[in-house]
Design a protein around this motif. Structure first.
Motif, PDB file in Angstrom:
ATOM      1  N   ASP A 125       0.857  -1.186   0.000  1.00 24.34           N
ATOM      2  CA  ASP A 125       0.000   0.000   0.000  1.00 24.34           C
ATOM      3  C   ASP A 125       0.894   1.237   0.000  1.00 24.34           C
ATOM      4  O   ASP A 125       1.659   1.462   0.932  1.00 24.34           O
ATOM      5  N   THR A 126       0.771   2.036  -1.058  1.00 30.45           N
ATOM      6  CA  THR A 126       1.670   3.175  -1.246  1.00 30.45           C
ATOM      7  C   THR A 126       1.045   4.509  -0.859  1.00 30.45           C
ATOM      8  O   THR A 126       1.637   5.558  -1.130  1.00 30.45           O
ATOM      9  N   THR A 127      -0.115   4.482  -0.218  1.00 33.35           N
ATOM     10  CA  THR A 127      -0.825   5.728   0.098  1.00 33.35           C
ATOM     11  C   THR A 127       0.071   6.736   0.801  1.00 33.35           C
ATOM     12  O   THR A 127       0.073   7.925   0.463  1.00 33.35           O
ATOM     13  N   ASN A 128       0.843   6.270   1.767  1.00 31.65           N
ATOM     14  CA  ASN A 128       1.680   7.176   2.553  1.00 31.65           C
ATOM     15  C   ASN A 128       3.170   7.007   2.285  1.00 31.65           C
ATOM     16  O   ASN A 128       4.012   7.392   3.100  1.00 31.65           O
ATOM     17  N   LEU A 129       3.489   6.434   1.125  1.00 31.67           N
ATOM     18  CA  LEU A 129       4.884   6.217   0.772  1.00 31.67           C
ATOM     19  C   LEU A 129       5.276   7.109  -0.408  1.00 31.67           C
ATOM     20  O   LEU A 129       4.464   7.364  -1.303  1.00 31.67           O
ATOM     21  N   SER A 130       6.522   7.556  -0.421  1.00 32.89           N
ATOM     22  CA  SER A 130       7.020   8.308  -1.567  1.00 32.89           C
ATOM     23  C   SER A 130       7.369   7.334  -2.685  1.00 32.89           C
ATOM     24  O   SER A 130       7.509   6.123  -2.461  1.00 32.89           O
ATOM     25  N   ILE A 131       7.545   7.864  -3.874  1.00 28.88           N
ATOM     26  CA  ILE A 131       7.936   7.017  -5.005  1.00 28.88           C
ATOM     27  C   ILE A 131       9.251   6.318  -4.708  1.00 28.88           C
ATOM     28  O   ILE A 131       9.399   5.110  -4.936  1.00 28.88           O
ATOM     29  N   ASP A 132      10.210   7.058  -4.175  1.00 30.56           N
ATOM     30  CA  ASP A 132      11.525   6.475  -3.876  1.00 30.56           C
ATOM     31  C   ASP A 132      11.423   5.340  -2.862  1.00 30.56           C
ATOM     32  O   ASP A 132      12.136   4.331  -2.974  1.00 30.56           O
ATOM     33  N   GLU A 133      10.548   5.500  -1.863  1.00 33.24           N
ATOM     34  CA  GLU A 133      10.372   4.457  -0.850  1.00 33.24           C
ATOM     35  C   GLU A 133       9.798   3.183  -1.457  1.00 33.24           C
ATOM     36  O   GLU A 133      10.211   2.069  -1.113  1.00 33.24           O
ATOM     37  N   VAL A 134       8.845   3.344  -2.366  1.00 26.05           N
ATOM     38  CA  VAL A 134       8.233   2.181  -3.027  1.00 26.05           C
ATOM     39  C   VAL A 134       9.269   1.485  -3.915  1.00 26.05           C
ATOM     40  O   VAL A 134       9.385   0.250  -3.912  1.00 26.05           O
ATOM     41  N   VAL A 135      10.030   2.281  -4.663  1.00 24.91           N
ATOM     42  CA  VAL A 135      11.060   1.723  -5.537  1.00 24.91           C
ATOM     43  C   VAL A 135      12.076   0.927  -4.727  1.00 24.91           C
ATOM     44  O   VAL A 135      12.424  -0.215  -5.078  1.00 24.91           O
ATOM     45  N   GLU A 136      12.555   1.496  -3.638  1.00 24.54           N
ATOM     46  CA  GLU A 136      13.560   0.815  -2.821  1.00 24.54           C
ATOM     47  C   GLU A 136      13.023  -0.481  -2.231  1.00 24.54           C
ATOM     48  O   GLU A 136      13.747  -1.480  -2.140  1.00 24.54           O
ATOM     49  N   LYS A 137      11.754  -0.481  -1.852  1.00 21.26           N
ATOM     50  CA  LYS A 137      11.143  -1.688  -1.290  1.00 21.26           C
ATOM     51  C   LYS A 137      11.116  -2.803  -2.326  1.00 21.26           C
ATOM     52  O   LYS A 137      11.454  -3.957  -2.017  1.00 21.26           O
ATOM     53  N   ILE A 138      10.723  -2.468  -3.552  1.00 20.71           N
ATOM     54  CA  ILE A 138      10.650  -3.500  -4.592  1.00 20.71           C
ATOM     55  C   ILE A 138      12.040  -3.987  -4.988  1.00 20.71           C
ATOM     56  O   ILE A 138      12.264  -5.185  -5.198  1.00 20.71           O
ATOM     57  N   VAL A 139      13.000  -3.062  -5.026  1.00 24.41           N
ATOM     58  CA  VAL A 139      14.376  -3.455  -5.330  1.00 24.41           C
ATOM     59  C   VAL A 139      14.895  -4.414  -4.262  1.00 24.41           C
ATOM     60  O   VAL A 139      15.538  -5.441  -4.575  1.00 24.41           O
ATOM     61  N   GLU A 140      14.606  -4.130  -3.000  1.00 20.18           N
ATOM     62  CA  GLU A 140      15.015  -5.017  -1.897  1.00 20.18           C
ATOM     63  C   GLU A 140      14.411  -6.399  -2.057  1.00 20.18           C
ATOM     64  O   GLU A 140      15.081  -7.425  -1.882  1.00 20.18           O
ATOM     65  N   LEU A 141      13.111  -6.447  -2.407  1.00 19.80           N
ATOM     66  CA  LEU A 141      12.435  -7.728  -2.591  1.00 19.80           C
ATOM     67  C   LEU A 141      13.018  -8.493  -3.771  1.00 19.80           C
ATOM     68  O   LEU A 141      13.167  -9.724  -3.720  1.00 19.80           O
ATOM     69  N   ALA A 142      13.382  -7.765  -4.816  1.00 19.24           N
ATOM     70  CA  ALA A 142      13.951  -8.414  -6.007  1.00 19.24           C
ATOM     71  C   ALA A 142      15.329  -8.998  -5.714  1.00 19.24           C
ATOM     72  O   ALA A 142      15.705 -10.035  -6.241  1.00 19.24           O
ATOM     73  N   GLU A 143      16.082  -8.297  -4.862  1.00 15.63           N
ATOM     74  CA  GLU A 143      17.446  -8.739  -4.557  1.00 15.63           C
ATOM     75  C   GLU A 143      17.494  -9.761  -3.435  1.00 15.63           C
ATOM     76  O   GLU A 143      18.527 -10.386  -3.220  1.00 15.63           O
ATOM     77  N   ASP A 144      16.396  -9.943  -2.733  1.00 15.83           N
ATOM     78  CA  ASP A 144      16.357 -10.870  -1.587  1.00 15.83           C
ATOM     79  C   ASP A 144      16.551 -12.309  -2.044  1.00 15.83           C
ATOM     80  O   ASP A 144      15.796 -12.804  -2.870  1.00 15.83           O
TER      81      ASP A 144
END
Length: 215
Positions: A196-215
């Motif tokens: 849920d990105t309602t209260n997240l910045s674009i950069d925060e969402v991007v970093e989260k997905i990058v972390e999940l991809a690299e996990d």
């Protein structure tokens, strides 16, 4: 590293913006499937014919869709990247997406694109229908108010006339159409991660997905 990332979610959730940035960070190919449905919608819209099954099937049979490395969208040799972002074309995309012939042709095209290497693909049915075996599935969402605000700001930035209340109502309509259609409706895959990105910045969402991809 996850090789194939599927990102689903409702209209205005920020999928395109986020996926472009994730693709750049990971050196992946970004595939915007929503743009493909919008291109079919644009073809039907420009034909001036009713958006019925016969005319929609004829449009998808004739259309040639191409996305380049910069995520620009082409119908044949004509670039339609800006035209397909008009609100009325978004509604038309939801309409054409109800028809089996459209989904069959575009799903085949999308699966072939995914064979090109490491890709991040976004849409409404990627994790459930197009790429059910994707290495990572994300369901990206946000409140209706926030999604309407983002879409309104996006249209203003592109100098496309827009009214906030109209944009909000169009998003509500698209949510209803996308989630209630009989073929490949919008829904979260059982193994998708809800973000849920309602209260997240674009950069925060991007970093989260990058972390999940690299996990």
């Amino acid at each position: 590293m996850k090789k194939i990332i599927a990102v689903d979610g409702p209209a205005g959730a920020g999928k395109s913006t986020v996926c472009k940035l994730v693709a750049k960070k990971l050196n992946y190919t970004y595939i915007d499937t929503g743009a493909m449905y919008r291109a079919v919608g644009l073809k039907v819209f420009e034909s001036g014919k009713p958006a019925d099954e016969e005319n929609i099937n004829a449009a998808v049979e004739e259309i040639e869709i191409r996305l380049d490395e910069s995520a620009r969208v082409f119908m044949g040799d004509r670039e339609v990247t800006k035209e397909i972002r008009m609100p009325e074309i978004g509604n038309m995309a939801s309409t054409v997406g109800k028809f089996g012939a459209v989904r069959k042709k575009l799903t085949e095209l999308q699966r072939n694109m995914a064979k090109s290497g490491s890709v991040i693909m976004d849409g409404r049915d990627i994790g459930t229908a197009v790429l059910p075996d994707a290495d990572l599935k994300i369901f990206l969402t946000a409140s209706v108010e926030e999604r309407a605000r983002r879409r309104f700001e996006e249209l203003k930035a592109k100098n496309i006339p827009a009214n906030f209340d109209k944009v909000k109502n169009e998003i509500i309509l698209r949510d209803k159409q996308d989630s209630e259609r009989e073929i490949a409706p919008l829904k979260k895959a059982d193994d998708a991660i809800l973000l849920d990105t309602t209260n997240l910045s674009i950069d925060e969402v991007v970093e989260k997905i990058v972390e999940l991809a690299e996990d």
